[in-house]
Design an enzyme around this catalytic site. Structure first.
Site, PDB file in Angstrom:
ATOM      1  N   CYS A 259      46.004   7.932  42.667  1.00 52.92           N
ATOM      2  CA  CYS A 259      46.134   7.350  43.967  1.00 52.92           C
ATOM      3  C   CYS A 259      44.706   7.264  44.613  1.00 52.92           C
ATOM      4  CB  CYS A 259      47.188   7.793  44.554  1.00 52.92           C
ATOM      5  SG  CYS A 259      47.009   9.672  45.047  1.00 52.92           S
TER       6      CYS A 259
ATOM      7  N   GLU B 191      54.153   8.870  50.561  1.00 47.30           N
ATOM      8  CA  GLU B 191      52.598   9.002  49.665  1.00 47.30           C
ATOM      9  C   GLU B 191      52.409   8.034  48.931  1.00 47.30           C
ATOM     10  OE1 GLU B 191      50.680  11.613  50.673  1.00 47.30           O
ATOM     11  OE2 GLU B 191      51.880  13.059  51.705  1.00 47.30           O
TER      12      GLU B 191
END
Ligand code: NAD
Length: 523
Positions: A271, A237
């Site tokens: 993110c 991720e």
């Protein structure tokens, strides 16, 4: 004494710079012992019923509700977040994730009856979701509580023992000690290793059965290389550079507020934060004017408030020293290459307390346009047509999230489909992350694999495929001995069944022949 050169040794408050505590000093033998404990715990966890595991996870939810202030205090001390950021994305989100998985896990982890093709008639097919063994979770510093808890409890619900290596910038050591002591959660089922990068790498070399990594692209590549050497499966991720596209038919007031939150929440350390904004030319001046005016009203932790993060603070501090330097570098690079600074900028070099910064007149050679900044900065670009907006938004090595804002939902869906990303919102941004039913993850440089949703449990499972058949005297067509007659039956079955039109009578004749040969034939 440690025989490893751990990369960071102290944990500091980004708000005051004060040293909070030292990181633990792990040697190889300490790490081996942690991994051995996990391996000893694994059969115990595997033997528990799912209901028993859910009860354990529920203890964490009860703990979070009972100790909210202590949790927030620890998160804010190590990250410098504003209280609302810490509450919404860590305390609230963990409660929601646990609540959802208590309901979802029994369905997702149940044995599944699977279909079989006609050629396997008489057999049963099943899928069993079994644990992988020991899962290693490696996490970054931007949501240090949530990012440790969520993958760990998903792996635990699937029956695995877990070893977590949180970021050395925000290990939350006092919080883990308190949580595991006070919650009553099964001892050693999840172990937290508050060490540095080297401890993380050495743990991977001890061969966990899976690595679940959240962090930067740079480190993701190193983790994947380490895992590749020993064929350890890995979820990555990684970072992003989210685009957001605003068309001229939007409610400007709501969209400005949504974009501002998408860009600056958690001081931009997301993110999936908006880092690139594409605004249609016909509303450009009005939209950007309002966005800048409202952004200037945000209450930041700077200046004069930099000894505490006030309850009403909108923009908290930047957590890591190196991140401050990186954000400053991007701001300086943009200014030097001719970007127009609309608000913010560097107010005090080296300060963890940054002001939201907006640029327009941005070009593709600027770092704010192409590299992940991971701070409270927003680069704005003007577009004329839908095609141009899609092309500009997709012009990035990243593919994590994105958003489209328009009153025309058909256009919204068309553009959302055209964005090469793993997560997309229409008339909102990154709210996918707040829905635990949805899988989350990126494509291109933003990662490999999916986390949360049903996939978030299945990623921690050995998906065992099973065929069950009763004992009989049948020797199957594809078993030895191979004969000319068997070859002809196989040919007959293939052409009669797959040919167009399907020929049922020859198919059934061949099936019966196959059955009768199988019963007679002996090797
Ligand atoms: P990072 O890659 O520097 O560190 C992440 C973790 O990896 C830390 O725990 C670190 O100690 C560990 N680590 C570093 N080198 C290692 C090595 N060689 N072996 C084993 N472990 C090692 O990332 P960061 O600066 O902590 O976090 C910010 C990044 O995380 C940003 O790029 C952000 O976009 C990304 N992120 C992604 C998601 C997502 O879900 N896609 C979520 C949050 C953050």
């Amino acid at each position: 004494m440690s025989d490893l050169n751990t990369s960071a040794t102290i944990v500091k408050s980004p708000i005051t710079g004060q040293i909070l505590y030292e990181l633990e000093d792990y040697g190889i033998e300490d790490l081996k012992s942690i991994m051995n404990t996990a391996r000893q715990m694994q059969p115990i966890i595997r033997a528990m019923s799912l209901d028993e595991r859910i009860k354990e996870v529920d203890k964490i939810l009860r703990y979070v509700l009972a100790h909210k202030e202590f949790i927030l205090e620890n998160i804010i001390a190590e990250t410098g977040k504003s209280r609302t950021d810490a509450y919404a994305s860590e305390v609230f989100e963990i409660c929601d994730v646990i609540d959802v998985y208590k309901k979802m896990a029994p369905k997702v982890l149940a044995d599944a009856k699977m279909k079989i093709p006609i050629f396997l008639m008489g057999k049963k097919a099943r899928q069993w979701k079994e644990p992988l063994g020991t899962v290693m979770v490696i996490t970054p510093w931007n949501f240090p509580f949530y990012q440790v808890i969520v993958p760990s409890i998903l792996a635990f619900l699937a029956g695995n023992a877990v070893v977590v290596k949180p970021s050395e910038w925000t290990p939350l050591k006092p919080l883990w000690e308190h949580l595991f002591k006070e919650s009553g959660f099964l001892k050693d089922a999840i172990q937290v290793v508050c060490g540095g990068k080297t401890a993380g790498a050495e743990l991977i070399k001890l061969r966990p059965n899976k690595v679940h990594f959240t962090g930067s692209v740079r480190t993701g590549k190193k983790i994947m290389a380490l895992c590749a050497e020993q064929l350890t499966p890995v979820d990555l991720e990684l970072g992003g550079k989210d685009p957001s596209i605003v068309f001229d038919d939007v409610n400007i007031d709501r969209t400005v507020n949504g974009v501002m939150w998408g860009a600056f929440t958690n001081a931009g350390q997301n993110c999936t934060g908006i880092e690139r904004l594409y605004v249609q030319d016909t509303i450009y001046d009005k939209f950007v004017g309002e966005l800048v005016a409202k952004t200037k009203l945000l209450k930041t932790s700077h200046p004069g408030r930099n000894t505490q993060v006030a309850d009403d603070c909108d923009i908290g501090a930047i957590t890591a020293d190196f991140q401050v330097a990186l954000i400053e570098d991007h701001i300086e690079d943009a200014i030097q290459k001719g970007a127009n600074l609309l608000c913010g900028g560097i107010k005090e070099k080296g300060s963890h307390h940054m002001i939201p910064t907006i640029f327009d007149n941005c070009t593709q050679d600027m770092k704010v346009a192409t590299e992940e900044t991971f701070g409270p900065t927003l680069a704005i670009f003007k577009f004329k047509t839908e095609e141009e907006a899609i092309q500009m938004a997709n012009n990035s090595p990243y593919g994590l999230g994105g958003s489209v804002w328009t009153s025309d939902l058909k256009r919204g869906e068309r553009v959302a489909r055209a964005l090469v990303v793993g997560n997309v919102c229409i008339n909102n941004h990154m709210i996918n992350e707040a829905n635990p039913y949805l899988p989350f993850g990126g494509i291109k440089d933003s990662g490999i694999g999916r986390f949360k949703g049903e996939e978030g449990l299945l990623t921690f499972c050995n998906l065992k495929s099973v065929i069950i058949e009763k004992q009989s005297d049948l020797i199957e067509l594809q078993w030895y001995p191979f004969t000319k007659e068997k070859g002809e039956i196989l040919e007959g079955l293939t052409t009669s069944y797959f040919g167009k039109p399907r020929k049922w009578i020859p198919f059934l004749k061949n099936a019966l022949k196959s059955d009768s040969i199988g019963k007679k034939q002996k090797l």
